[in-house]
Design an enzyme around this catalytic site. Structure first.
Site, mmCIF file in Angstrom:
data_model
loop_
_atom_site.group_PDB
_atom_site.id
_atom_site.type_symbol
_atom_site.label_atom_id
_atom_site.label_comp_id
_atom_site.label_asym_id
_atom_site.label_seq_id
_atom_site.Cartn_x
_atom_site.Cartn_y
_atom_site.Cartn_z
ATOM 1 N N SER A 203 -136.962 -101.278 -12.783
ATOM 2 C CA SER A 203 -136.722 -100.946 -11.487
ATOM 3 C C SER A 203 -137.401 -99.315 -10.903
ATOM 4 C CB SER A 203 -134.960 -101.378 -11.082
ATOM 5 O OG SER A 203 -134.677 -100.235 -10.552
ATOM 6 N N HIS B 109 -140.248 -103.695 -9.987
ATOM 7 C CA HIS B 109 -138.711 -104.279 -9.302
ATOM 8 C C HIS B 109 -138.698 -103.325 -8.076
ATOM 9 C CE1 HIS B 109 -134.802 -106.747 -8.626
ATOM 10 N NE2 HIS B 109 -134.389 -105.347 -8.804
ATOM 11 N N ASP C 203 -134.999 -101.663 -5.515
ATOM 12 C CA ASP C 203 -134.656 -102.189 -5.315
ATOM 13 C C ASP C 203 -134.337 -101.433 -3.335
ATOM 14 O OD1 ASP C 203 -133.328 -103.603 -6.935
ATOM 15 O OD2 ASP C 203 -133.327 -101.731 -8.234
ATOM 16 N N MET D 61 -131.864 -100.795 -0.606
ATOM 17 C CA MET D 61 -130.287 -100.794 -0.631
ATOM 18 C C MET D 61 -130.731 -100.018 0.872
ATOM 19 S SD MET D 61 -129.039 -99.389 -3.960
ATOM 20 C CE MET D 61 -129.530 -100.456 -5.400
ATOM 21 N N HIS E 199 -136.377 -106.104 -4.034
ATOM 22 C CA HIS E 199 -134.815 -106.588 -3.672
ATOM 23 C C HIS E 199 -134.430 -106.342 -2.923
ATOM 24 C CE1 HIS E 199 -131.212 -107.351 -6.186
ATOM 25 N NE2 HIS E 199 -131.158 -107.526 -4.753
ATOM 26 N N MET F 247 -131.343 -105.340 -0.626
ATOM 27 C CA MET F 247 -130.161 -105.871 -0.588
ATOM 28 C C MET F 247 -129.447 -105.438 0.977
ATOM 29 S SD MET F 247 -129.282 -104.175 -4.213
ATOM 30 C CE MET F 247 -131.233 -103.299 -4.548
ATOM 31 N N MET G 104 -127.374 -111.288 -10.367
ATOM 32 C CA MET G 104 -127.086 -110.100 -10.357
ATOM 33 C C MET G 104 -125.570 -110.158 -11.700
ATOM 34 S SD MET G 104 -128.775 -108.099 -8.587
ATOM 35 C CE MET G 104 -127.725 -106.749 -8.493
ATOM 36 N N ASP H 132 -130.249 -108.622 -13.273
ATOM 37 C CA ASP H 132 -131.068 -107.656 -12.920
ATOM 38 C C ASP H 132 -129.198 -106.908 -13.416
ATOM 39 O OD1 ASP H 132 -131.069 -104.990 -11.366
ATOM 40 O OD2 ASP H 132 -131.599 -106.228 -9.653
#
Ligand code: DX5
Ligand code: ZN
Length: 226
Positions: free
Chosen positions: A7, A32, A34, A36, A65, A67, A136, A174
């Site tokens: 990540s 990966h 992330d 957010m 991913h 979020m 998660m 993760d």
């Protein structure tokens, strides 16, 4: 076979291209990413323009991913930016069936994520629509948190659901994955492992990715031996 997905949340953001090249040379299977939004999770990271820039330098697939809530507009934007996999949170969509369909239509592989407090029952109706389930093992928002031990049983139950479905679905975990707990997660049935601080906190990326892979394969072999 297991996959290791570093990540980039824990990478040096001033040198993201170099960091990606370095983990790829060290054996990373996926990158990966992330995303957010400061709303669904209490942190802000990066958006589609950064993913588009990373796409130009990355050789391995970008595992994005997301979020964020609401989610649907982001699916379209990250697909255009070059995501290979888009994972959306079950908690972030009022109409999860529609959202997963949107990911499929965008041409990306389809992932669905569940937070630690979310029951696996949300997967019952959508499992045939996805290529990957993400358990998660921390509450999302930050790197460097501790693995929630109860996730192991959840991984076991998710693996049983996937096996019973008869579909070829990856099971990703993760949050808080380290060399000393990846074997247990693999033995429970996970086969794709996100690792942020465990990888980028080390100087020698090849050594840590090699160790994570070896430990993960040991866990997977234990599972196969049962
Ligand atoms: C947490 C993110 C994770 C995070 C993992 O919200 O989804 O991908 O980067 O970091 P570590 O491996 O440090 O827990
Ligand atoms: Zn993540």
């Amino acid at each position: 076979m297991i996959k290791i997905a570093p990540s980039i949340l824990s990478a040096d953001f001033a040198r993201l291209g170099e960091e990606i090249a370095a983990v790829e040379a060290a054996g990373a299977d996926l990158i990966h990413v992330d995303v957010m939004d400061g709303h669904f999770v209490p942190n802000l990271t990066l958006g589609p323009p950064v993913v588009a820039a990373l796409r130009k330098v990355a050789r391995q697939p970008l595992d994005v991913h997301v979020m964020a809530a609401p989610i649907d507009d982001w699916v379209v934007a990250f697909a255009k930016a070059g995501a290979a996999i888009i994972t959306v949170h079950a908690e972030a969509s009022l109409h999860l069936h529609r959202t997963l369909h949107l990911v499929r239509e965008s041409g990306c592989r389809v992932g669905v994520a569940v937070n630690p407090a979310t029951s696996l029952t949300v997967l019952d109706e959508v499992l045939p629509m996805v290529d990957m389930v993400l358990i998660m093992s921390v509450n999302p928002g930050f790197g460097g948190q501790s693995f929630i031990e109860a996730s192991l049983d959840k991984i076991r139950r998710a693996r049983a659901m996937i096996d019973a479905s008869g579909h070829a679905i990856d099971l990703q975990v993760d949050g808080g994955i380290k060399a000393d707990n990846i074997a247990a997660a693999a033995e429970a049935g996970a086969d794709v492992f996100v690792a942020g601080s465990a990888v980028f906190g080390e100087k020698d990326y090849a050594a840590i990715i090699g160790r994570l892979r070896a430990e993960g394969e040991t866990g997977q072999a234990r599972r196969g031996g049962r």
